[in-house]
Design an enzyme around this catalytic site. Structure first.
Site, mmCIF file in Angstrom:
data_model
loop_
_atom_site.group_PDB
_atom_site.id
_atom_site.type_symbol
_atom_site.label_atom_id
_atom_site.label_comp_id
_atom_site.label_asym_id
_atom_site.label_seq_id
_atom_site.Cartn_x
_atom_site.Cartn_y
_atom_site.Cartn_z
ATOM 1 C CB ILE A 1 10.971 1.715 -3.664
ATOM 2 C CG1 ILE A 1 10.606 2.037 -5.281
ATOM 3 C CG2 ILE A 1 9.717 1.105 -2.878
ATOM 4 C CD1 ILE A 1 10.065 0.733 -5.946
ATOM 5 C CE LYS B 1 11.279 -2.334 -3.419
ATOM 6 N NZ LYS B 1 10.022 -2.430 -2.358
ATOM 7 C CE1 TYR C 1 10.950 -5.917 -3.227
ATOM 8 C CE2 TYR C 1 8.653 -6.018 -3.130
ATOM 9 C CZ TYR C 1 9.819 -5.783 -2.244
ATOM 10 O OH TYR C 1 10.053 -5.491 -1.136
#
Length: 297
Positions: A206, A163, A135
Protein backbone atom coordinates in the site's frame (compact mmCIF):
# COMPACT_ATOMS: atom_id res chain seq x y z
CA UNK A 1 -12.41 -9.77 -1.70
CA UNK A 2 -10.67 -12.66 -0.01
CA UNK A 3 -7.11 -11.58 -0.76
CA UNK A 4 -5.33 -8.24 -1.00
CA UNK A 5 -2.67 -8.16 -3.69
CA UNK A 6 -0.79 -5.81 -5.95
CA UNK A 7 -0.05 -2.15 -5.38
CA UNK A 8 -2.84 -0.19 -3.74
CA UNK A 9 -2.38 3.56 -3.96
CA UNK A 10 -2.70 5.18 -0.53
CA UNK A 11 -4.38 8.20 -2.06
CA UNK A 12 -4.06 11.60 -0.49
CA UNK A 13 -7.17 13.65 0.18
CA UNK A 14 -6.84 16.87 -1.84
CA UNK A 15 -7.67 20.11 -0.05
CA UNK A 16 -8.02 23.58 -1.52
CA UNK A 17 -6.21 26.62 -0.15
CA UNK A 18 -8.96 27.04 2.46
CA UNK A 19 -8.42 23.42 3.56
CA UNK A 20 -11.81 22.29 2.27
CA UNK A 21 -12.01 18.90 0.54
CA UNK A 22 -11.43 19.37 -3.19
CA UNK A 23 -13.82 16.80 -4.59
CA UNK A 24 -12.98 17.47 -8.23
CA UNK A 25 -9.27 17.02 -7.54
CA UNK A 26 -9.98 13.82 -5.61
CA UNK A 27 -11.91 12.35 -8.52
CA UNK A 28 -9.18 13.34 -10.96
CA UNK A 29 -6.51 11.88 -8.70
CA UNK A 30 -8.33 8.56 -8.39
CA UNK A 31 -8.69 8.36 -12.17
CA UNK A 32 -5.00 9.13 -12.64
CA UNK A 33 -3.98 6.37 -10.28
CA UNK A 34 -6.12 3.77 -12.01
CA UNK A 35 -5.03 4.87 -15.48
CA UNK A 36 -1.41 4.51 -14.36
CA UNK A 37 -2.01 0.87 -13.50
CA UNK A 38 -2.39 0.60 -9.74
CA UNK A 39 -4.21 -2.51 -8.60
CA UNK A 40 -6.41 -0.90 -5.96
CA UNK A 41 -7.25 2.32 -4.14
CA UNK A 42 -6.68 2.77 -0.41
CA UNK A 43 -8.40 5.93 0.82
CA UNK A 44 -8.47 7.65 4.21
CA UNK A 45 -5.29 6.12 5.51
CA UNK A 46 -2.30 8.02 6.84
CA UNK A 47 -1.65 9.67 3.48
CA UNK A 48 -5.37 10.39 3.24
CA UNK A 49 -5.14 12.46 6.45
CA UNK A 50 -8.06 10.72 8.10
CA UNK A 51 -6.86 12.08 11.44
CA UNK A 52 -7.76 15.69 10.59
CA UNK A 53 -11.18 14.95 9.10
CA UNK A 54 -14.55 14.78 10.78
CA UNK A 55 -16.69 11.67 10.62
CA UNK A 56 -18.91 13.45 8.09
CA UNK A 57 -15.94 14.35 5.90
CA UNK A 58 -14.59 10.83 6.03
CA UNK A 59 -18.00 9.50 4.99
CA UNK A 60 -18.08 11.95 2.09
CA UNK A 61 -14.59 11.01 0.89
CA UNK A 62 -15.41 7.31 1.09
CA UNK A 63 -18.49 7.76 -1.06
CA UNK A 64 -16.71 9.93 -3.62
CA UNK A 65 -13.87 7.44 -3.98
CA UNK A 66 -16.14 4.41 -4.32
CA UNK A 67 -18.30 6.24 -6.84
CA UNK A 68 -15.33 7.41 -8.90
CA UNK A 69 -13.61 4.03 -8.93
CA UNK A 70 -16.87 2.50 -10.16
CA UNK A 71 -15.69 -1.07 -9.74
CA UNK A 72 -12.55 -0.73 -11.85
CA UNK A 73 -10.27 -1.84 -9.00
CA UNK A 74 -10.84 -2.84 -5.36
CA UNK A 75 -11.36 -0.02 -2.86
CA UNK A 76 -10.13 -0.18 0.73
CA UNK A 77 -11.32 2.52 3.12
CA UNK A 78 -9.44 3.43 6.28
CA UNK A 79 -11.94 3.25 9.12
CA UNK A 80 -9.87 3.36 12.27
CA UNK A 81 -10.40 5.52 15.35
CA UNK A 82 -9.28 5.62 18.97
CA UNK A 83 -12.34 3.94 20.45
CA UNK A 84 -13.93 0.65 19.42
CA UNK A 85 -17.50 1.99 19.23
CA UNK A 86 -16.47 4.87 16.97
CA UNK A 87 -14.40 2.53 14.81
CA UNK A 88 -17.41 0.27 14.35
CA UNK A 89 -19.56 3.25 13.29
CA UNK A 90 -17.00 4.42 10.74
CA UNK A 91 -16.37 0.91 9.43
CA UNK A 92 -20.08 0.27 8.97
CA UNK A 93 -20.41 3.54 7.10
CA UNK A 94 -17.51 2.63 4.81
CA UNK A 95 -19.06 -0.76 4.14
CA UNK A 96 -22.39 0.89 3.35
CA UNK A 97 -20.59 3.24 0.94
CA UNK A 98 -19.46 0.21 -1.04
CA UNK A 99 -15.91 -0.39 0.21
CA UNK A 100 -14.51 -3.76 -0.77
CA UNK A 101 -12.61 -3.88 2.52
CA UNK A 102 -11.86 -1.68 5.52
CA UNK A 103 -8.51 -0.99 7.09
CA UNK A 104 -8.45 -0.65 10.87
CA UNK A 105 -5.51 1.15 12.42
CA UNK A 106 -4.65 0.10 15.96
CA UNK A 107 -6.01 2.51 18.59
CA UNK A 108 -3.65 5.34 19.46
CA UNK A 109 -2.89 7.98 22.12
CA UNK A 110 -3.66 5.66 25.05
CA UNK A 111 -1.50 2.55 25.21
CA UNK A 112 -3.39 -0.66 24.49
CA UNK A 113 -2.31 -4.13 25.58
CA UNK A 114 -2.17 -6.97 23.07
CA UNK A 115 -5.33 -8.41 24.61
CA UNK A 116 -7.10 -5.07 24.16
CA UNK A 117 -5.88 -4.79 20.58
CA UNK A 118 -7.10 -8.27 19.78
CA UNK A 119 -10.52 -7.60 21.28
CA UNK A 120 -10.76 -4.32 19.38
CA UNK A 121 -10.08 -5.93 16.00
CA UNK A 122 -12.35 -8.89 16.74
CA UNK A 123 -15.21 -6.58 17.71
CA UNK A 124 -14.88 -4.51 14.54
CA UNK A 125 -14.63 -7.60 12.35
CA UNK A 126 -17.76 -8.99 13.95
CA UNK A 127 -19.68 -5.79 13.30
CA UNK A 128 -19.13 -5.51 9.52
CA UNK A 129 -19.77 -7.77 6.59
CA UNK A 130 -16.71 -6.78 4.56
CA UNK A 131 -13.11 -7.99 4.88
CA UNK A 132 -10.95 -6.30 7.51
CA UNK A 133 -7.27 -5.38 7.21
CA UNK A 134 -5.23 -4.89 10.40
CA UNK A 135 -3.08 -1.76 10.06
CA UNK A 136 0.15 -1.75 12.08
CA UNK A 137 1.99 1.59 12.22
CA UNK A 138 3.64 1.80 15.65
CA UNK A 139 5.51 5.04 14.93
CA UNK A 140 2.16 6.82 14.74
CA UNK A 141 0.12 4.81 17.25
CA UNK A 142 2.72 3.99 19.89
CA UNK A 143 1.83 0.30 19.89
CA UNK A 144 3.02 -2.63 17.79
CA UNK A 145 0.53 -5.35 16.85
CA UNK A 146 2.60 -8.37 17.86
CA UNK A 147 3.04 -11.30 15.47
CA UNK A 148 1.32 -13.61 17.96
CA UNK A 149 -1.68 -11.29 18.01
CA UNK A 150 -1.84 -11.25 14.21
CA UNK A 151 -1.60 -15.04 14.22
CA UNK A 152 -4.76 -15.24 16.34
CA UNK A 153 -6.57 -12.53 14.38
CA UNK A 154 -5.85 -14.35 11.12
CA UNK A 155 -8.18 -17.10 12.36
CA UNK A 156 -11.14 -14.67 12.30
CA UNK A 157 -13.15 -15.31 9.14
CA UNK A 158 -13.23 -11.80 7.74
CA UNK A 159 -9.85 -10.55 8.96
CA UNK A 160 -7.99 -11.19 5.73
CA UNK A 161 -4.75 -9.19 5.86
CA UNK A 162 -2.28 -7.12 7.80
CA UNK A 163 -0.66 -3.95 6.49
CA UNK A 164 2.67 -3.40 8.19
CA UNK A 165 4.12 0.11 8.20
CA UNK A 166 6.57 -0.48 11.03
CA UNK A 167 9.56 -0.39 8.69
CA UNK A 168 10.86 -3.46 10.50
CA UNK A 169 11.19 -6.23 7.92
CA UNK A 170 11.47 -8.86 10.63
CA UNK A 171 7.93 -7.97 11.71
CA UNK A 172 6.75 -8.73 8.18
CA UNK A 173 8.66 -12.01 8.20
CA UNK A 174 7.09 -13.04 11.49
CA UNK A 175 3.62 -12.17 10.22
CA UNK A 176 4.31 -14.42 7.21
CA UNK A 177 5.66 -17.23 9.37
CA UNK A 178 2.63 -17.24 11.65
CA UNK A 179 -0.19 -17.01 9.10
CA UNK A 180 -1.57 -19.08 6.25
CA UNK A 181 -0.47 -17.55 2.96
CA UNK A 182 -3.42 -19.15 1.16
CA UNK A 183 -6.00 -17.34 3.30
CA UNK A 184 -4.24 -14.32 4.77
CA UNK A 185 -2.33 -11.51 3.04
CA UNK A 186 0.71 -9.72 4.41
CA UNK A 187 1.19 -6.32 2.78
CA UNK A 188 3.99 -3.81 3.09
CA UNK A 189 2.94 -0.32 4.09
CA UNK A 190 6.53 0.84 3.63
CA UNK A 191 7.31 1.68 -0.01
CA UNK A 192 10.96 0.64 0.39
CA UNK A 193 10.05 -2.91 1.41
CA UNK A 194 7.49 -3.84 -1.24
CA UNK A 195 9.69 -6.03 -3.43
CA UNK A 196 11.31 -7.69 -0.43
CA UNK A 197 7.88 -8.44 1.01
CA UNK A 198 6.84 -10.02 -2.30
CA UNK A 199 9.99 -12.12 -2.39
CA UNK A 200 9.31 -13.31 1.16
CA UNK A 201 5.77 -14.41 0.31
CA UNK A 202 3.74 -11.26 0.85
CA UNK A 203 1.15 -10.12 -1.64
CA UNK A 204 1.92 -6.46 -2.35
CA UNK A 205 2.10 -2.99 -0.94
CA UNK A 206 0.00 0.00 0.00
CA UNK A 207 1.95 2.90 -1.40
CA UNK A 208 2.09 6.57 -0.49
CA UNK A 209 4.68 7.21 -3.20
CA UNK A 210 2.03 6.12 -5.72
CA UNK A 211 0.55 9.59 -5.25
CA UNK A 212 3.65 10.82 -7.09
CA UNK A 213 4.73 7.92 -9.30
CA UNK A 214 1.82 5.46 -9.61
CA UNK A 215 3.13 3.79 -12.76
CA UNK A 216 6.52 3.08 -11.23
CA UNK A 217 5.00 1.69 -8.05
CA UNK A 218 2.57 -0.55 -9.94
CA UNK A 219 5.44 -1.84 -12.08
CA UNK A 220 7.22 -3.30 -9.04
CA UNK A 221 4.40 -5.81 -8.64
CA UNK A 222 3.76 -6.31 -12.35
CA UNK A 223 7.41 -7.04 -13.09
CA UNK A 224 7.68 -9.34 -10.09
CA UNK A 225 4.63 -11.34 -11.19
CA UNK A 226 6.05 -11.52 -14.71
CA UNK A 227 9.22 -13.06 -13.29
CA UNK A 228 11.54 -10.14 -14.04
CA UNK A 229 12.92 -9.63 -10.56
CA UNK A 230 15.89 -7.58 -11.77
CA UNK A 231 13.60 -5.03 -13.42
CA UNK A 232 11.34 -5.05 -10.37
CA UNK A 233 14.37 -4.27 -8.22
CA UNK A 234 15.35 -1.41 -10.53
CA UNK A 235 11.87 0.03 -10.11
CA UNK A 236 12.05 -0.48 -6.35
CA UNK A 237 15.47 1.15 -6.12
CA UNK A 238 14.39 4.09 -8.29
CA UNK A 239 12.24 5.63 -5.55
CA UNK A 240 15.11 6.07 -3.10
CA UNK A 241 15.69 9.79 -3.86
CA UNK A 242 12.06 10.75 -3.24
CA UNK A 243 11.95 8.50 -0.19
CA UNK A 244 14.95 10.37 1.18
CA UNK A 245 12.91 13.58 0.88
CA UNK A 246 10.46 12.26 3.47
CA UNK A 247 12.97 13.29 6.14
CA UNK A 248 12.48 16.94 5.20
CA UNK A 249 9.21 17.26 7.12
CA UNK A 250 5.88 15.58 7.79
CA UNK A 251 5.87 12.75 5.21
CA UNK A 252 2.30 13.51 4.14
CA UNK A 253 3.29 17.10 3.44
CA UNK A 254 6.33 15.98 1.45
CA UNK A 255 4.24 13.59 -0.64
CA UNK A 256 1.71 16.29 -1.45
CA UNK A 257 4.45 18.79 -2.26
CA UNK A 258 6.09 16.28 -4.61
CA UNK A 259 2.79 15.42 -6.31
CA UNK A 260 2.05 19.13 -6.70
CA UNK A 261 5.51 19.65 -8.20
CA UNK A 262 4.78 16.94 -10.71
CA UNK A 263 1.50 18.60 -11.68
CA UNK A 264 -0.94 16.29 -9.87
CA UNK A 265 -2.55 18.97 -7.72
CA UNK A 266 -3.33 17.68 -4.25
CA UNK A 267 -3.17 21.00 -2.44
CA UNK A 268 -1.78 21.45 1.06
CA UNK A 269 -2.05 19.26 4.12
CA UNK A 270 -4.33 20.61 6.84
CA UNK A 271 -2.76 22.76 9.53
CA UNK A 272 -0.69 22.44 11.50
CA UNK A 273 0.91 19.75 9.34
CA UNK A 274 1.45 21.94 6.30
CA UNK A 275 4.68 23.89 6.61
CA UNK A 276 7.89 23.15 4.73
CA UNK A 277 10.81 25.57 4.50
CA UNK A 278 11.63 27.01 1.09
CA UNK A 279 14.83 24.99 0.83
CA UNK A 280 12.91 21.74 1.45
CA UNK A 281 10.39 22.62 -1.25
CA UNK A 282 13.23 23.31 -3.66
CA UNK A 283 14.88 19.98 -2.83
CA UNK A 284 11.59 18.18 -3.44
CA UNK A 285 11.04 20.02 -6.73
CA UNK A 286 14.55 19.22 -7.95
CA UNK A 287 14.19 15.58 -6.93
CA UNK A 288 10.93 15.24 -8.84
CA UNK A 289 12.46 16.82 -11.94
CA UNK A 290 15.42 14.43 -11.77
CA UNK A 291 13.12 11.44 -11.18
CA UNK A 292 11.00 12.29 -14.21
CA UNK A 293 14.13 12.68 -16.31
CA UNK A 294 15.15 9.17 -15.18
CA UNK A 295 11.81 7.81 -16.37
CA UNK A 296 9.77 7.51 -13.19
CA UNK A 297 6.09 7.76 -13.98
Amino acid sequence: MTSIKGILAAVATPFDQDEAIDEAALREHVDGQIEAGVHGIFALGTNGEFFVQSAEERARVARVVVEQVAGRVPVVIGAGAVGTAETVRIARDAAAAGADAVSIISPYFAAASQAELEQHFRTVAGAVDVPVIVYNIPARTGVNVAPATVERLAQVDNIVAVKDSSGNFDTILQYLERTDRDSFSVISGNDSLILWTLLAGGTGGISGIANIYPGTMASIYDLFVAGDVDAARSAQDSIRPIRNCLALGNPNTVVKAAANARGAWLGPCRAPFNLLPAEALETIRATVQADLARGLR
